[in-house]
Scaffold this motif. Sequence first.
Motif, PDB file in Angstrom:
ATOM      1  N   ASN A   3      52.471   8.661   6.249  1.00  5.91           N
ATOM      2  CA  ASN A   3      51.201   9.249   5.840  1.00  5.91           C
ATOM      3  C   ASN A   3      51.401  10.741   5.553  1.00  5.91           C
ATOM      4  O   ASN A   3      51.760  11.524   6.444  1.00  5.91           O
ATOM      5  N   ARG A  18      56.522  10.808  17.797  1.00 10.48           N
ATOM      6  CA  ARG A  18      56.898  10.624  16.399  1.00 10.48           C
ATOM      7  C   ARG A  18      58.419  10.518  16.220  1.00 10.48           C
ATOM      8  O   ARG A  18      58.897   9.605  15.529  1.00 10.48           O
ATOM      9  N   TRP A  54      44.614   1.926  13.170  1.00 11.20           N
ATOM     10  CA  TRP A  54      45.117   1.174  12.015  1.00 11.20           C
ATOM     11  C   TRP A  54      45.272  -0.287  12.411  1.00 11.20           C
ATOM     12  O   TRP A  54      46.057  -0.626  13.291  1.00 11.20           O
ATOM     13  N   CYS A  57      51.998   4.667   9.054  1.00 12.75           N
ATOM     14  CA  CYS A  57      51.506   5.869   9.733  1.00 12.75           C
ATOM     15  C   CYS A  57      52.509   7.014   9.642  1.00 12.75           C
ATOM     16  O   CYS A  57      52.133   8.170   9.426  1.00 12.75           O
ATOM     17  N   CYS A  77      42.398  10.277  17.600  1.00  8.69           N
ATOM     18  CA  CYS A  77      43.330   9.326  17.010  1.00  8.69           C
ATOM     19  C   CYS A  77      42.657   8.523  15.898  1.00  8.69           C
ATOM     20  O   CYS A  77      41.430   8.399  15.858  1.00  8.69           O
ATOM     21  N   ASP A  78      43.484   8.006  15.012  1.00 11.13           N
ATOM     22  CA  ASP A  78      43.054   7.045  14.004  1.00 11.13           C
ATOM     23  C   ASP A  78      43.489   5.661  14.464  1.00 11.13           C
ATOM     24  O   ASP A  78      44.512   5.515  15.145  1.00 11.13           O
ATOM     25  N   LEU A 107      52.211   7.785  18.540  1.00  3.29           N
ATOM     26  CA  LEU A 107      51.730   6.494  18.049  1.00  3.29           C
ATOM     27  C   LEU A 107      51.686   5.514  19.210  1.00  3.29           C
ATOM     28  O   LEU A 107      52.517   5.574  20.124  1.00  3.29           O
ATOM     29  N   VAL A 161      48.138   1.436  16.418  1.00  2.00           N
ATOM     30  CA  VAL A 161      48.436   0.345  15.490  1.00  2.00           C
ATOM     31  C   VAL A 161      48.169  -0.983  16.190  1.00  2.00           C
ATOM     32  O   VAL A 161      48.716  -1.247  17.268  1.00  2.00           O
ATOM     33  N   ALA A 191      47.937   7.900  16.402  1.00  2.00           N
ATOM     34  CA  ALA A 191      47.523   6.694  15.687  1.00  2.00           C
ATOM     35  C   ALA A 191      47.753   5.485  16.581  1.00  2.00           C
ATOM     36  O   ALA A 191      48.783   5.388  17.258  1.00  2.00           O
ATOM     37  N   TYR A 202      51.036  12.354  12.431  1.00  2.00           N
ATOM     38  CA  TYR A 202      50.719  11.952  13.802  1.00  2.00           C
ATOM     39  C   TYR A 202      51.816  12.395  14.762  1.00  2.00           C
ATOM     40  O   TYR A 202      52.997  12.171  14.515  1.00  2.00           O
TER      41      TYR A 202
END
Length: 318
Positions: free
Chosen positions: A90, A167, A35, A87, A32-33, A98, A5, A3, A95
């Motif tokens: 979630n 993480r 945010w 995140c 990846c996402d 990050l 950010v 993720a 994830y």
Amino acid sequence: MGALVIPCYRDFDSVQCLIGKIVKFQGWDQSCDIWIVNDCPLVGTPLFENRFIEQVASCSWIGSVCVLELARNLGQQAAIAVGVSHCLSNTRKKYSWLAVMDADGEDNPDALPILLNALQGSEIVLAKRGKRTESKRFVLGYRAYQIIFWMGVGSWHDFGNFMVLTRPAAIEIFGDPDSWTHLASTVLKRIPSLKKVTVDRGMRFYGSSKMGWSRLIYLAITAISLHVEKIVARLAVVSAALWTLTLIAIAYLAVKKLFLGSPLGWATILSIQLLSFASLMTISFFIVVFTVSLSRSRRGLSPLEAKGKYVMRVLRMV
């Protein structure tokens, strides 16, 4: 899966530029996402251009682009804390890594794959600040801050918010309430082994920085105050040494004047005055740091414990 950010304050044009550059990465093999943390709830989240949405949607390794709208303005550091903790909390996606970077372009997006590749076998990889694009006055002030930080804490502070972390490292950092106020300083405090990659500062996509000197000075004092235990110990030693030298000098002058009848020279008197002034300045600096250290504890919960307390709503943009 990871993720990214991105904190944002009234700068969604820069966000689109940043994501547009990320989409064009060559040889990227990490899904990846993204945010985006909107730290300006009064303005709200503007709609992205259709062409931009289509460009991002066609990128196979970007899962989604979402916006966290905060219930109120918290400031950049707290916005990052809310975004990362969201995140980590979630439940649908866990994830493994990050990344945090600013939206304005000064965190060079081309360095993101380099930092991620360097994460192998490490807990965290930081973008060490290389060549800067700010004015000479700003750079001089930043160097002065680094020296003061090193003298007080014993570590060289040469990185900002741009980082990639695992993480477990993120849980360690954002489980600390200090991460509300200064991410980089919390990293120095919580993670013993740091890997750094030198990254030159990029040019801003739009406009100029909205952060004034008063805010920068406050952030500098806040960064130092997170290490108040180390600073108290060092200042205690320095204060004791200065006061000891001052008392010895006063005793020497008393003996010289009362028993030997020698006149006092201007250099001697000036030296004592300078020692006394240095002692008072040391004590004053300690009081300032201690006061800021007390004020930063106003939030008792860590970002992970607060969870969605500051999130007003979540918008999926892509």
